[in-house]
Design a protein around this motif. Sequence first.
Motif, PDB file in Angstrom:
ATOM      1  N   TYR A 157       0.943  -1.202   0.015  1.00 57.64           N
ATOM      2  CA  TYR A 157      -0.018  -0.046  -0.085  1.00 57.64           C
ATOM      3  C   TYR A 157       1.016   1.075  -0.034  1.00 57.64           C
ATOM      4  O   TYR A 157       1.724   1.449   0.902  1.00 57.64           O
ATOM      5  N   GLY A 158       0.920   1.922  -1.068  1.00 53.86           N
ATOM      6  CA  GLY A 158       1.831   3.110  -1.132  1.00 53.86           C
ATOM      7  C   GLY A 158       1.289   4.221  -2.006  1.00 53.86           C
ATOM      8  O   GLY A 158       0.338   4.055  -2.613  1.00 53.86           O
ATOM      9  N   LYS A 159       1.816   5.427  -1.488  1.00 53.68           N
ATOM     10  CA  LYS A 159       1.555   6.607  -2.079  1.00 53.68           C
ATOM     11  C   LYS A 159       2.714   7.707  -2.223  1.00 53.68           C
ATOM     12  O   LYS A 159       3.568   7.395  -1.578  1.00 53.68           O
ATOM     13  N   SER A 160       2.534   8.611  -3.004  1.00 57.76           N
ATOM     14  CA  SER A 160       3.453   9.812  -3.095  1.00 57.76           C
ATOM     15  C   SER A 160       2.742  10.913  -2.339  1.00 57.76           C
ATOM     16  O   SER A 160       1.637  11.572  -2.537  1.00 57.76           O
ATOM     17  N   VAL A 161       3.646  11.686  -1.545  1.00 52.90           N
ATOM     18  CA  VAL A 161       3.272  13.108  -1.113  1.00 52.90           C
ATOM     19  C   VAL A 161       3.990  13.943  -1.538  1.00 52.90           C
ATOM     20  O   VAL A 161       5.063  13.829  -2.016  1.00 52.90           O
ATOM     21  N   ASP A 218       8.050   7.176   6.855  1.00 52.47           N
ATOM     22  CA  ASP A 218       7.788   7.240   5.476  1.00 52.47           C
ATOM     23  C   ASP A 218       7.744   5.919   4.805  1.00 52.47           C
ATOM     24  O   ASP A 218       7.119   5.646   3.648  1.00 52.47           O
ATOM     25  N   ASN A 219       8.478   4.964   5.409  1.00 48.81           N
ATOM     26  CA  ASN A 219       8.429   3.463   4.897  1.00 48.81           C
ATOM     27  C   ASN A 219       8.371   2.398   5.988  1.00 48.81           C
ATOM     28  O   ASN A 219       9.009   2.561   6.902  1.00 48.81           O
ATOM     29  N   LEU A 235       3.839  -6.891   4.793  1.00 52.49           N
ATOM     30  CA  LEU A 235       3.331  -5.855   4.549  1.00 52.49           C
ATOM     31  C   LEU A 235       4.512  -4.626   4.143  1.00 52.49           C
ATOM     32  O   LEU A 235       5.629  -4.642   4.557  1.00 52.49           O
ATOM     33  N   HIS A 236       4.194  -4.072   3.048  1.00 51.59           N
ATOM     34  CA  HIS A 236       4.918  -2.882   2.698  1.00 51.59           C
ATOM     35  C   HIS A 236       3.883  -1.706   2.695  1.00 51.59           C
ATOM     36  O   HIS A 236       3.312  -1.594   1.807  1.00 51.59           O
ATOM     37  N   SER A 237       4.261  -0.662   3.614  1.00 52.75           N
ATOM     38  CA  SER A 237       3.548   0.659   3.630  1.00 52.75           C
ATOM     39  C   SER A 237       4.328   1.939   3.469  1.00 52.75           C
ATOM     40  O   SER A 237       5.237   1.859   4.194  1.00 52.75           O
ATOM     41  N   THR A 238       4.032   2.769   2.591  1.00 55.35           N
ATOM     42  CA  THR A 238       5.083   3.535   2.276  1.00 55.35           C
ATOM     43  C   THR A 238       4.432   4.696   1.552  1.00 55.35           C
ATOM     44  O   THR A 238       3.527   4.913   1.156  1.00 55.35           O
TER      45      THR A 238
END
Length: 359
Positions: A157-161, A218-219, A235-238
Amino acid sequence: MSFCANIKCEGSNILRYGIIGYGVMGQRRMEAVRRNATGEVVSIFGYPGDVVPGDLRAESPEALLARPDIDAVFICTVNALNQPLAIAAMQAGKHVFCEKPPAFNADGVKEIRRVEAQTKRVLMYGFNHRHHGAAVKMKSIVDDGEFGKVLWMRGRYGKSVDEGYLDTWRAKPELAGGGILLDQGIHMLDLFLHLAGNFDEAQAMVSNLYWNIPGIEDNVFANLRNSQTGCSASLHSTMIQWRHLFALEVFMERGYMVLNGLKTGSGAYGAEELVVARNRAVAPAATFEQETRETWEADESWDREALGFAEWIATGNAADSDGDSASALRVMQLVDRIYATERHTAPRLYQKLNADTSA
């Protein structure tokens, strides 16, 4: 049906709601109530920047909670206020729907649960991802048992800010309580628990190598395991994905499910598509390639939550899919395990990196 069967609704047969916090989430809850006719919003307290209809504006959260005609409250605030407001609302005799995270840690949830037990109010949390169409289908497949028990899961589950993120409350540890794990990763953890039961072992790597905000990771990489069943999850959350991504894989004894994409209002995560197929090792060669694909064009999670909350109040019984406080406690215990692993070891890494940079 009337949703006031088991509660006191003065002079009416519908629930009366209050909303505390009228940003994006508060507005979504208002819209879901109206779409599904589960009740009437009669009072809203908005924080600076929230645009509240004048006829519904409350002077303070305390004033809203003091109104005897309000049956239930939606809490849609910064993370730091979730725990104290949920407690205050239940002590004021209100049923509570609160956005995630329930608190900053599991001890905070335990305190909330003590008040819940004393007041006997309905308490539901906004883990809306389990109410997405694909997740509902995945849960039904697991519960059906045709594919056997869950062996392992992998969630990304990842996004960019952008730099604007630094000016929001989410970048302030005292208000957010943590970074991407509490913001997004917690939803994936909740799905893990929802589909496969508890996880009591955790290994994790947590960092803030890009945005460099202490206390706002952030990761996150985390490996989880249930020591009783052997089921494992990764899980990878970033927030340094540079593109939005949602992917959940669930592999069982006789088949698998792969969900790619998540239907949201922004459309940033793409189409919500679920693939289900059998394990080629146990399926006949002529059929193992046969798979089903289903795509959801609408996000009905907000409506399911609104209906589930109202139904719970009316009947006193929570559906299996509803986010009760026991589920909230389990997910925060996982969050604690992930954070505890890293907060003991990460300082040494950052001391070294900072030393190398200044050398």
